[in-house]
Design a protein around this motif. Sequence first.
Motif, short mmCIF file in Angstrom:
data_model
loop_
_atom_site.label_atom_id
_atom_site.label_comp_id
_atom_site.label_asym_id
_atom_site.label_seq_id
_atom_site.Cartn_x
_atom_site.Cartn_y
_atom_site.Cartn_z
N CYS A 8 -3.40 1.90 -4.40
CA CYS A 8 -3.40 3.28 -4.33
C CYS A 8 -4.59 3.59 -3.47
N GLY A 9 -4.16 4.47 -2.31
CA GLY A 9 -5.33 5.31 -1.80
C GLY A 9 -5.65 6.48 -2.50
N HIS A 10 -6.73 7.05 -1.85
CA HIS A 10 -7.23 8.28 -2.38
C HIS A 10 -8.21 8.88 -1.33
N TYR A 11 -8.54 10.32 -1.47
CA TYR A 11 -9.34 11.03 -0.49
C TYR A 11 -8.65 10.82 0.64
N GLU A 12 -9.33 10.76 2.02
CA GLU A 12 -8.57 10.89 3.18
C GLU A 12 -7.74 9.73 3.41
N GLY A 13 -8.03 8.63 2.70
CA GLY A 13 -7.15 7.63 2.86
C GLY A 13 -8.16 6.35 2.74
N ILE A 14 -7.72 5.04 3.52
CA ILE A 14 -8.54 3.88 3.16
C ILE A 14 -9.14 3.43 4.70
N PHE A 30 0.87 -1.03 0.05
CA PHE A 30 -0.09 0.11 0.09
C PHE A 30 0.84 1.24 0.04
N LEU A 31 0.60 1.93 -0.81
CA LEU A 31 1.47 3.39 -0.95
C LEU A 31 0.62 4.48 0.12
N GLY A 32 1.21 4.83 1.13
CA GLY A 32 0.90 5.61 2.04
C GLY A 32 1.64 6.48 2.93
N PRO A 33 1.28 7.55 3.60
CA PRO A 33 2.39 8.18 4.24
C PRO A 33 2.76 7.69 5.60
N ARG A 34 2.08 6.67 6.10
CA ARG A 34 2.45 6.14 7.40
C ARG A 34 3.65 4.88 7.25
N SER A 83 5.96 4.47 1.94
CA SER A 83 5.71 6.24 1.71
C SER A 83 6.78 6.47 0.87
N LEU A 84 6.49 7.65 0.16
CA LEU A 84 7.52 8.31 -0.83
C LEU A 84 8.37 9.29 -0.05
N GLY A 85 7.56 9.76 1.15
CA GLY A 85 8.65 10.70 2.13
C GLY A 85 7.52 11.44 3.02
N ASP A 86 8.21 12.25 4.00
CA ASP A 86 7.24 12.94 4.72
C ASP A 86 6.56 14.21 4.38
N PHE A 87 5.62 14.04 3.35
CA PHE A 87 4.57 14.93 2.80
C PHE A 87 3.21 14.24 2.26
N VAL A 88 2.40 15.12 2.00
CA VAL A 88 1.09 14.21 1.73
C VAL A 88 0.62 14.51 0.20
N LEU A 89 0.68 13.54 -0.62
CA LEU A 89 0.15 13.62 -1.84
C LEU A 89 -1.38 13.45 -1.96
N THR A 90 -1.94 13.77 -3.17
CA THR A 90 -3.29 13.68 -3.43
C THR A 90 -3.74 12.49 -3.70
N GLY A 91 -2.80 11.50 -4.04
CA GLY A 91 -3.45 10.17 -4.21
C GLY A 91 -2.07 9.03 -4.27
N GLY A 92 -2.34 7.84 -3.96
CA GLY A 92 -1.33 6.95 -3.91
C GLY A 92 -0.73 6.70 -5.39
N GLU A 93 -1.27 7.03 -6.25
CA GLU A 93 -1.08 6.97 -7.86
C GLU A 93 0.41 7.73 -8.00
N MET A 94 0.31 8.89 -7.38
CA MET A 94 1.52 9.84 -7.47
C MET A 94 2.64 9.26 -6.86
N ALA A 95 2.53 8.28 -5.99
CA ALA A 95 3.69 7.69 -5.20
C ALA A 95 4.12 6.32 -6.01
N CYS A 96 2.99 5.52 -6.35
CA CYS A 96 3.26 4.39 -7.30
C CYS A 96 4.05 4.41 -8.18
C1 LIG Z 1 -4.75 12.95 0.55
S1 LIG Z 1 -3.81 11.32 0.94
C2 LIG Z 1 -4.29 11.15 2.45
C3 LIG Z 1 -3.51 11.50 3.60
C4 LIG Z 1 -3.94 11.00 5.06
N1 LIG Z 1 -5.29 11.74 5.46
C5 LIG Z 1 -2.89 11.29 6.10
O1 LIG Z 1 -2.81 12.44 6.79
O2 LIG Z 1 -2.06 10.64 6.52
C6 LIG Z 1 -4.49 10.27 -0.10
C7 LIG Z 1 -3.65 8.99 -0.57
O3 LIG Z 1 -2.52 9.31 -1.09
C8 LIG Z 1 -1.67 8.45 -0.81
N2 LIG Z 1 -0.31 9.31 -0.37
C9 LIG Z 1 -0.29 10.64 0.30
N3 LIG Z 1 1.07 10.89 0.86
C10 LIG Z 1 1.56 9.80 0.55
C11 LIG Z 1 3.02 9.56 0.68
N4 LIG Z 1 3.90 10.44 1.32
N5 LIG Z 1 3.53 8.45 0.25
C12 LIG Z 1 2.94 7.44 -0.37
N6 LIG Z 1 1.41 7.48 -0.65
C13 LIG Z 1 0.98 8.81 -0.31
C14 LIG Z 1 -2.05 7.32 0.05
O4 LIG Z 1 -2.67 6.46 -0.71
C15 LIG Z 1 -3.31 8.14 0.84
O5 LIG Z 1 -4.22 7.39 0.92
#
Ligand SMILES: C[S@@+](CC[C@H](N)C(=O)[O-])C[C@H]1O[C@@H](n2cnc3c(N)ncnc32)[C@H](O)[C@@H]1O
Length: 239
Positions: free
Chosen positions: A111-117, A85-89, A130-143
């Motif tokens: 790939c997650g989207h919106y506030e997450g899964i 899973f691509l996600g900031p945690r 995670s791609l790094g310590d920042f928040v993307l609009t969607g997991g696609e951008m990291a994938c």
């Molecule tokens: C707008 S983000 C959700 C952020 C979430 N509410 C949080 O604060 O951790 C939507 C999706 O983008 C992806 N995403 C955001 N930041 C990412 C990162 N640094 N690395 C990988 N995926 C990321 C995840 O799949 C996430 O579910």
Amino acid sequence: MAIRVDILTLFPEMFDIFNQSIIGKAKEKEIVSINTWNIRDYTKDKHRKVDDYPYGGGAGMVMAAQPVVDCIRKVKDQNRGKIIFLGPRGKTFNQELAKELSTEEELVFLCGHYEGIDERIYKHIDMEVSLGDFVLTGGEMACIPVVDSILRLVPGVLASSESFTEESFYSGALEYPHYTRPAVFEGDAVPEVLMSGHHENVRKWRRAQSLNITRERRPDLFEKLELSDEDKKILNKFI
Ligand SMILES: C[S@@+](CC[C@H](N)C(=O)[O-])C[C@H]1O[C@@H](n2cnc3c(N)ncnc32)[C@H](O)[C@@H]1O
């Protein structure tokens, strides 16, 4: 087929980028296969909804468990690889992990989207990256960068494995500088050693530059390097 990648997403068209350039050619040569799955095709909601309001309130929408888990189950019939899973945690992605994952025969990315899964989806996930310590609009951008960096390490994707074994991070250091023609550009000359035709000196100069650049720009990486006796000698000689 050397490696099969399946990507679960709400925006499959974003991965058309993999039809271009080096990865596009590797697909044509059947060294890699990339399959996208539209999570929306798996929703049981009559309006094809895949998200809903968060319990407890708050901003944004949450990707619902049902369509994601059903899509994962379907993909698993065809791909037995790790579900990533691509996600900031998650664990921060790096070249070491790219190398490790490039040896797998099958991988699945979610790939997650919106506030997450929905948290209950995590039960079906093997690893969060995670791609790094920042928040993307969607997991696609990291994938996209994660998959790209893994696939280019698969044998046959690049013309020669030297293309990546000498690159930044592969051996723990940053890469040496490159030059191409002309020999002098706006008064700036290419280092003489590179035009000497002396391969051993070129090799040593490049290693010294690589070590020095790493020491200056990424002391955290430099500290982790185990310098050989030759490394110490060439650092003194060339720098
Ligand atoms: C707008 S983000 C959700 C952020 C979430 N509410 C949080 O604060 O951790 C939507 C999706 O983008 C992806 N995403 C955001 N930041 C990412 C990162 N640094 N690395 C990988 N995926 C990321 C995840 O799949 C996430 O579910």
